[in-house]
Structure formats: C-alpha cells, structure tokens
Design a protein around this motif. Structure first.
Motif, PDB file in Angstrom:
ATOM      1  N   GLU A   1      -6.294 -15.540  57.116  1.00 59.57           N
ATOM      2  CA  GLU A   1      -7.168 -16.571  56.558  1.00 59.57           C
ATOM      3  C   GLU A   1      -6.732 -16.790  55.106  1.00 59.57           C
ATOM      4  OE1 GLU A   1     -11.803 -16.562  56.803  1.00 59.57           O
ATOM      5  OE2 GLU A   1     -11.232 -15.312  55.094  1.00 59.57           O
ATOM      6  N   GLU A   2      -6.953 -18.010  54.589  1.00 62.16           N
ATOM      7  CA  GLU A   2      -6.638 -18.322  53.190  1.00 62.16           C
ATOM      8  C   GLU A   2      -7.885 -18.836  52.491  1.00 62.16           C
ATOM      9  OE1 GLU A   2      -3.859 -21.382  50.511  1.00 62.16           O
ATOM     10  OE2 GLU A   2      -3.588 -21.288  52.686  1.00 62.16           O
ATOM     11  N   LEU A   3      -8.073 -18.418  51.251  1.00 69.78           N
ATOM     12  CA  LEU A   3      -9.087 -18.993  50.366  1.00 69.78           C
ATOM     13  C   LEU A   3      -8.346 -19.676  49.227  1.00 69.78           C
ATOM     14  CD1 LEU A   3     -11.580 -15.992  50.068  1.00 69.78           C
ATOM     15  CD2 LEU A   3     -11.795 -18.008  51.534  1.00 69.78           C
ATOM     16  N   LEU A   4      -8.780 -20.883  48.862  1.00 72.57           N
ATOM     17  CA  LEU A   4      -8.182 -21.617  47.751  1.00 72.57           C
ATOM     18  C   LEU A   4      -9.301 -21.987  46.793  1.00 72.57           C
ATOM     19  CD1 LEU A   4      -5.495 -24.336  47.804  1.00 72.57           C
ATOM     20  CD2 LEU A   4      -7.654 -24.818  46.669  1.00 72.57           C
ATOM     21  N   TYR A   5      -9.185 -21.556  45.535  1.00 74.29           N
ATOM     22  CA  TYR A   5     -10.173 -21.814  44.490  1.00 74.29           C
ATOM     23  C   TYR A   5      -9.525 -22.676  43.408  1.00 74.29           C
ATOM     24  CZ  TYR A   5     -13.172 -21.097  40.457  1.00 74.29           C
ATOM     25  OH  TYR A   5     -13.970 -21.296  39.364  1.00 74.29           O
TER      26      TYR A   5
ATOM     27  N   PRO B   1      -9.104 -21.266  57.926  1.00 71.75           N
ATOM     28  CA  PRO B   1      -9.005 -20.253  58.984  1.00 71.75           C
ATOM     29  C   PRO B   1      -7.564 -20.032  59.449  1.00 71.75           C
ATOM     30  CG  PRO B   1     -10.757 -21.837  59.464  1.00 71.75           C
ATOM     31  CD  PRO B   1      -9.951 -22.390  58.329  1.00 71.75           C
ATOM     32  N   ARG B   2      -7.314 -18.859  59.936  1.00 73.09           N
ATOM     33  CA  ARG B   2      -6.018 -18.493  60.510  1.00 73.09           C
ATOM     34  C   ARG B   2      -5.572 -19.553  61.522  1.00 73.09           C
ATOM     35  NH1 ARG B   2      -4.708 -12.823  61.945  1.00 73.09           N
ATOM     36  NH2 ARG B   2      -6.783 -12.545  61.077  1.00 73.09           N
ATOM     37  N   GLY B   3      -4.320 -19.998  61.396  1.00 70.78           N
ATOM     38  CA  GLY B   3      -3.732 -20.890  62.380  1.00 70.78           C
ATOM     39  C   GLY B   3      -4.067 -22.365  62.260  1.00 70.78           C
ATOM     40  N   VAL B   4      -4.890 -22.767  61.263  1.00 71.69           N
ATOM     41  CA  VAL B   4      -5.267 -24.177  61.122  1.00 71.69           C
ATOM     42  C   VAL B   4      -4.278 -24.889  60.197  1.00 71.69           C
ATOM     43  CG1 VAL B   4      -7.044 -25.793  60.340  1.00 71.69           C
ATOM     44  CG2 VAL B   4      -7.699 -23.704  61.556  1.00 71.69           C
ATOM     45  N   PRO B   5      -3.641 -25.979  60.660  1.00 71.78           N
ATOM     46  CA  PRO B   5      -2.699 -26.718  59.822  1.00 71.78           C
ATOM     47  C   PRO B   5      -3.402 -27.317  58.594  1.00 71.78           C
ATOM     48  CG  PRO B   5      -2.421 -27.310  62.131  1.00 71.78           C
ATOM     49  CD  PRO B   5      -3.690 -26.519  62.028  1.00 71.78           C
ATOM     50  N   HIS B   6      -2.711 -27.269  57.447  1.00 66.09           N
ATOM     51  CA  HIS B   6      -3.304 -27.788  56.207  1.00 66.09           C
ATOM     52  C   HIS B   6      -2.226 -28.125  55.184  1.00 66.09           C
ATOM     53  CE1 HIS B   6      -2.871 -23.442  55.629  1.00 66.09           C
ATOM     54  NE2 HIS B   6      -2.810 -23.675  54.328  1.00 66.09           N
ATOM     55  N   TRP B   7      -2.624 -28.944  54.205  1.00 65.32           N
ATOM     56  CA  TRP B   7      -1.832 -29.236  53.015  1.00 65.32           C
ATOM     57  C   TRP B   7      -2.789 -29.632  51.903  1.00 65.32           C
ATOM     58  CZ3 TRP B   7      -3.222 -34.038  51.683  1.00 65.32           C
ATOM     59  CH2 TRP B   7      -3.225 -35.087  52.593  1.00 65.32           C
ATOM     60  N   ALA B   8      -2.278 -29.647  50.667  1.00 62.22           N
ATOM     61  CA  ALA B   8      -3.059 -30.105  49.513  1.00 62.22           C
ATOM     62  C   ALA B   8      -2.226 -31.109  48.731  1.00 62.22           C
ATOM     63  CB  ALA B   8      -3.444 -28.930  48.618  1.00 62.22           C
ATOM     64  N   ARG B   9      -2.868 -32.231  48.328  1.00 59.83           N
ATOM     65  CA  ARG B   9      -2.210 -33.262  47.512  1.00 59.83           C
ATOM     66  C   ARG B   9      -2.974 -33.371  46.193  1.00 59.83           C
ATOM     67  NH1 ARG B   9       0.802 -37.485  49.020  1.00 59.83           N
ATOM     68  NH2 ARG B   9      -0.046 -37.514  51.130  1.00 59.83           N
ATOM     69  N   CYS B  10      -2.261 -33.234  45.077  1.00 61.35           N
ATOM     70  CA  CYS B  10      -2.881 -33.374  43.759  1.00 61.35           C
ATOM     71  C   CYS B  10      -3.229 -34.848  43.532  1.00 61.35           C
ATOM     72  CB  CYS B  10      -1.932 -32.875  42.680  1.00 61.35           C
ATOM     73  SG  CYS B  10      -2.609 -33.038  41.013  1.00 61.35           S
TER      74      CYS B  10
END
Length: 112
Positions: free
Chosen positions: A45-49, A75-84
């Motif tokens: 799992e990842e947390l992003l603050y 959650p583990r295994g969920v595709p994601h990205w972040a755009r500034c």
C-alpha cells in the motif's frame, strides 16, 4: 536522488537505505505540468502526503485533487499517477508498507 523527466525521488528509508526497515519512505517532487507514468505496486500500500504544490491524482478510475495537507491512500495493486497542477512543483512524502516496494509500469519507462 533519482532524477526523472517529470521530477525526482529521494529515498529516505527502505531495505537498501536502512537494512532491517519494515517500510519504504521518501519524498517525491513533480514539476509543474508533469506527471509520473501510470503504475501500480503489487506488494504494498502507498500513502502520499502533500507538503507543497497541488496535483490531480488518478487512482483507478477516479481523479482526486490534492492540496497541501491532503493525504491519499493507494491500495496495493491499484493503477495510479500524479500530475502537478500548480505553478510550483508538487512536493509530497510517500510511504509504502514494504521495505522492498515493487513497481509495475503500465506506460512509458519512468514509473515512480
């Protein structure tokens, strides 16, 4: 520090940096208008603050707008990205529930 076309990663804690650690932690910087590649983490799992800047964060089929003080749980295994989306770079603390965070890249060649 790991330099990428969209920003950089600084790893602070993990199996490599701190043998015996049970987590991975780092700081990600994403440049204005840039995003990291769509990816997922099969073993944690990842947390992003968000510390500063703003981003749109794609999590599965949803997009969340994050501002300083926001946190998102990926959650583990969920595709994601972040755009500034801000004029200043996005700076966020990222934490993973495994000392050997794994990444499956789903596009391009630069997943975080």
């Amino acid at each position: 520090m790991q330099h990428l076309s969209w920003g950089h990663l600084s790893w602070l804690v993990g199996a490599k940096q701190m043998p015996g650690a049970e987590q991975t932690m780092g700081v990600v910087t994403i440049y204005p208008g840039k995003r990291n590649a769509l990816h997922k983490h099969p073993n944690c799992e990842e947390l992003l603050y968000v510390v500063s800047g703003e981003c749109d964060h794609k999590l599965g089929d949803e997009i969340f707008h994050l501002t300083p003080g926001s946190v998102i749980c990926i959650p583990r295994g969920v595709p994601h990205w972040a755009r500034c989306t801000s004029a200043e770079s996005l700076v966020a603390v990222i934490s993973f529930s495994s000392p050997d965070r794994q990444t499956d890249t789903l596009e391009g060649d630069e997943a975080s």
